[in-house]
Design a protein around this motif. Structure first.
Motif, short mmCIF file in Angstrom:
data_model
loop_
_atom_site.label_atom_id
_atom_site.label_comp_id
_atom_site.label_asym_id
_atom_site.label_seq_id
_atom_site.Cartn_x
_atom_site.Cartn_y
_atom_site.Cartn_z
N GLY A 63 0.82 -1.22 0.00
CA GLY A 63 0.00 0.00 0.00
C GLY A 63 0.85 1.26 0.00
N GLU A 64 1.88 1.29 0.84
CA GLU A 64 2.77 2.45 0.87
C GLU A 64 3.48 2.62 -0.47
OE1 GLU A 64 4.26 3.09 5.42
OE2 GLU A 64 5.15 1.43 4.30
N GLY A 65 3.91 1.50 -1.05
CA GLY A 65 4.62 1.57 -2.31
C GLY A 65 3.74 2.09 -3.44
N LEU A 66 2.52 1.57 -3.52
CA LEU A 66 1.61 2.02 -4.58
C LEU A 66 1.27 3.50 -4.43
CD1 LEU A 66 -0.92 -0.96 -4.85
CD2 LEU A 66 0.91 -0.36 -6.44
N GLN A 67 1.06 3.93 -3.20
CA GLN A 67 0.75 5.34 -2.98
C GLN A 67 1.92 6.22 -3.38
OE1 GLN A 67 -0.21 6.31 1.09
NE2 GLN A 67 -1.10 8.29 0.56
N THR A 68 3.13 5.81 -3.05
CA THR A 68 4.31 6.60 -3.39
C THR A 68 4.52 6.63 -4.90
OG1 THR A 68 5.36 6.06 -1.27
CG2 THR A 68 6.80 6.84 -3.05
N ILE A 69 4.47 5.47 -5.54
CA ILE A 69 4.67 5.41 -6.99
C ILE A 69 3.62 6.24 -7.72
CG2 ILE A 69 4.52 3.85 -8.98
CD1 ILE A 69 5.84 1.69 -7.20
N GLY A 70 2.39 6.19 -7.22
CA GLY A 70 1.31 6.93 -7.87
C GLY A 70 1.55 8.43 -7.91
N ALA A 71 2.37 8.94 -7.00
CA ALA A 71 2.66 10.38 -6.98
C ALA A 71 3.50 10.82 -8.16
CB ALA A 71 3.36 10.74 -5.67
N PHE A 72 4.12 9.88 -8.86
CA PHE A 72 5.03 10.23 -9.96
C PHE A 72 4.46 9.91 -11.34
CE2 PHE A 72 7.61 8.76 -6.29
CZ PHE A 72 8.06 10.01 -5.89
N ILE A 73 3.24 9.42 -11.39
CA ILE A 73 2.65 9.03 -12.67
C ILE A 73 1.37 9.81 -12.90
CG2 ILE A 73 1.63 7.10 -13.94
CD1 ILE A 73 3.56 5.27 -12.48
N ASP A 74 1.29 10.47 -14.03
CA ASP A 74 0.13 11.28 -14.38
C ASP A 74 -0.99 10.37 -14.90
OD1 ASP A 74 -1.76 13.02 -15.39
OD2 ASP A 74 -0.32 14.27 -16.49
N PRO A 75 -2.11 10.25 -14.16
CA PRO A 75 -3.19 9.35 -14.60
C PRO A 75 -3.83 9.79 -15.92
CG PRO A 75 -3.92 10.75 -12.79
CD PRO A 75 -2.45 10.98 -12.94
N HIS A 76 -3.63 11.04 -16.30
CA HIS A 76 -4.21 11.54 -17.55
C HIS A 76 -3.25 11.40 -18.73
CE1 HIS A 76 -7.42 13.08 -15.05
NE2 HIS A 76 -6.55 13.80 -14.35
N ARG A 77 -2.04 10.89 -18.47
CA ARG A 77 -1.06 10.73 -19.53
C ARG A 77 -0.41 9.36 -19.40
NH1 ARG A 77 3.58 15.17 -19.87
NH2 ARG A 77 4.24 14.04 -18.01
N PRO A 78 -1.08 8.31 -19.89
CA PRO A 78 -0.56 6.96 -19.75
C PRO A 78 0.84 6.83 -20.37
CG PRO A 78 -2.81 6.93 -20.58
CD PRO A 78 -2.34 8.35 -20.63
N PRO A 79 1.75 6.15 -19.70
CA PRO A 79 3.10 6.01 -20.24
C PRO A 79 3.09 5.10 -21.47
CG PRO A 79 2.84 4.67 -18.28
CD PRO A 79 1.60 5.50 -18.39
N PRO A 80 4.06 5.25 -22.36
CA PRO A 80 4.13 4.39 -23.54
C PRO A 80 4.50 2.96 -23.15
CG PRO A 80 6.08 5.77 -23.39
CD PRO A 80 5.15 6.24 -22.32
N PRO A 81 4.22 1.99 -24.02
CA PRO A 81 4.56 0.59 -23.70
C PRO A 81 6.04 0.38 -23.43
CG PRO A 81 3.07 0.69 -25.58
CD PRO A 81 3.49 2.09 -25.30
N LEU A 82 6.90 1.07 -24.19
CA LEU A 82 8.34 0.96 -23.97
C LEU A 82 8.79 2.19 -23.20
CD1 LEU A 82 10.97 -0.59 -24.44
CD2 LEU A 82 11.28 0.74 -26.54
N HIS A 83 9.04 2.01 -21.91
CA HIS A 83 9.37 3.14 -21.05
C HIS A 83 10.38 2.67 -20.01
CE1 HIS A 83 8.22 6.67 -18.34
NE2 HIS A 83 8.50 7.21 -19.51
N ASN A 84 11.52 2.20 -20.52
CA ASN A 84 12.57 1.67 -19.65
C ASN A 84 13.53 2.78 -19.23
OD1 ASN A 84 14.50 2.06 -21.75
ND2 ASN A 84 13.93 0.10 -22.66
N PRO A 85 14.53 2.49 -18.40
CA PRO A 85 15.46 3.54 -17.95
C PRO A 85 16.15 4.28 -19.09
CG PRO A 85 15.66 1.64 -16.54
CD PRO A 85 14.75 1.23 -17.64
#
Length: 372
Positions: A181-203
């Protein structure tokens, strides 16, 4: 074996350039090696046994060891190098880089390259956060990015748990509901729900974006690539240690690469001397960083000239790599990582309940070890 050896590495200058140039280097022991490449995604998940049947040398990641040993794919280094060689590399590489390639009282790969997850900023004016809570706060104010494809969200979830004092896979559950739960909440702070990341989004994609004008300016957690920190680049990135959590630990999952010798190979003296040269401290401090590589030798990470040429990449991330977590390496670990990564990505992008995800990660972990 005599003649030409076939090697497989990964398709990025950090993974291929130094190896290919070494074959032509006058100061390197003479050895004919044709280095072929596969994508980063192939490096992370391609079946190691299939590759070992076709290549003499394999650049691999430590989670593949269980699978490789299960099918007898690799030669133990003890049959190729002296105990003095192995002791020198064991004590002369950063963090757990050498130990991560040891299983069943044998050594299975030479730690050519060392890496772990760290923080990075494209704007030198940014004060890179040292804690996850401060990272979340900064993300509200600046354009922030996080790698989302392949295993990377899963590995960040594990790293956040480590930073908060919980080591994955050590209890009855792979991760507790609280840690998930803590991890999902933290990760969610860095991802824009209105702008889905592309399929290839590696480092590599993330760091390429950050190195371009107008790109994101902050990433709290990504595998470090010294190639994007070099002085002289139009926009050299500033790397720093990974954020800490409640435990005070800089939660991070060890990466890097090792060169393994497949069991089909019959290494001659030329190959042995060539590989020994690649791991030599002098090579690691000069030739490797001069040809887009990221050394594993402590001597290179502590060398002020190497560090200065990379705008402090090595000194600013030393504490993190020195304490990075070694992933599971049992036979089935790569399949588990692949399945778990898909579930975490689905959970992050679909706002899945932490309880359901924690239960699924535990089920996958048990199943991958044959515990039904």
């Amino acid at each position: 074996m005599t003649g030409t050896y076939r090697g497989l590495t990964w398709d990025h200058p950090r993974g291929a350039e130094a190896l290919r140039r070494a074959v032509m280097e006058a100061e390197a022991p003479r050895c004919e090696i044709v280095w072929e490449t596969q994508s980063l995604e192939g490096f992370e998940s391609a079946p190691i046994c299939d590759n070992a049947a076709r290549y003499d040398l394999l650049v691999l990641d430590h989670p593949h060891l269980g699978e490789a040993l299960g099918c007898g794919a690799l030669l133990p280094l003890e049959e190729v190098f002296t105990s003095a060689d192995l002791d020198r590399w064991r004590h002369g590489t950063v963090g757990e880089s050498f130990a991560s390639y040891q299983m069943d009282d044998r050594s299975w790969a030479l730690p050519l390259d060392a890496a772990t997850q760290v923080s990075v900023a494209a704007d030198p004016a940014i004060d890179i956060p040292t804690t996850w809570s401060d990272a979340v706060a900064l993300a509200r104010d600046v354009d922030t990015v996080l790698p989302t494809s392949g295993p990377h969200l899963f590995l960040t979830l594990c790293s956040i748990a480590l930073a908060n004092g919980e080591e994955p896979g050590q209890g009855d559950e792979f991760l507790t509901v609280e840690a998930v739960g803590e991890g999902l909440q933290t990760i969610g702070a860095f991802i824009d729900p209105h702008r889905p990341p592309p399929p290839l989004h590696n480092p590599i994609v993330v760091l390429e974006q950050m190195s371009q004008p107008g790109g994101p300016v902050y990433c709290p957690h990504v595998y470090g690539y010294v190639n994007y920190a070099l002085t002289g680049l139009p926009r050299p990135l500033q790397f720093a240690d990974a954020p800490t959590g409640r435990s005070g630990r800089r939660g991070s999952v060890l990466g890097g690469t090792g060169i393994a010798i497949s069991s089909r190979c019959r290494p001659d003296d030329g190959l042995v001397q060539h590989l020994r040269w690649l791991l030599d401290d002098a090579t690691q401090c000069t030739f490797i960083p001069q040809h887009a590589g990221q050394p594993s030798a402590t001597a290179a990470w502590r060398d002020p000239l190497v560090d200065r040429a990379s705008t402090g990449f090595y000194s600013r991330t030393w504490d993190t790599i020195d304490d990075a977590w070694v992933r599971p390496r049992f036979n089935g670990a790569v399949a588990f990582q692949r399945s778990a990564s898909a579930r975490v990505r689905e959970a992050v992008l679909g706002h899945c309940d932490a309880r359901l995800l924690a239960a699924e990660l535990t089920r996958l972990h048990r199943t991958s070890q044959g515990d039904r």
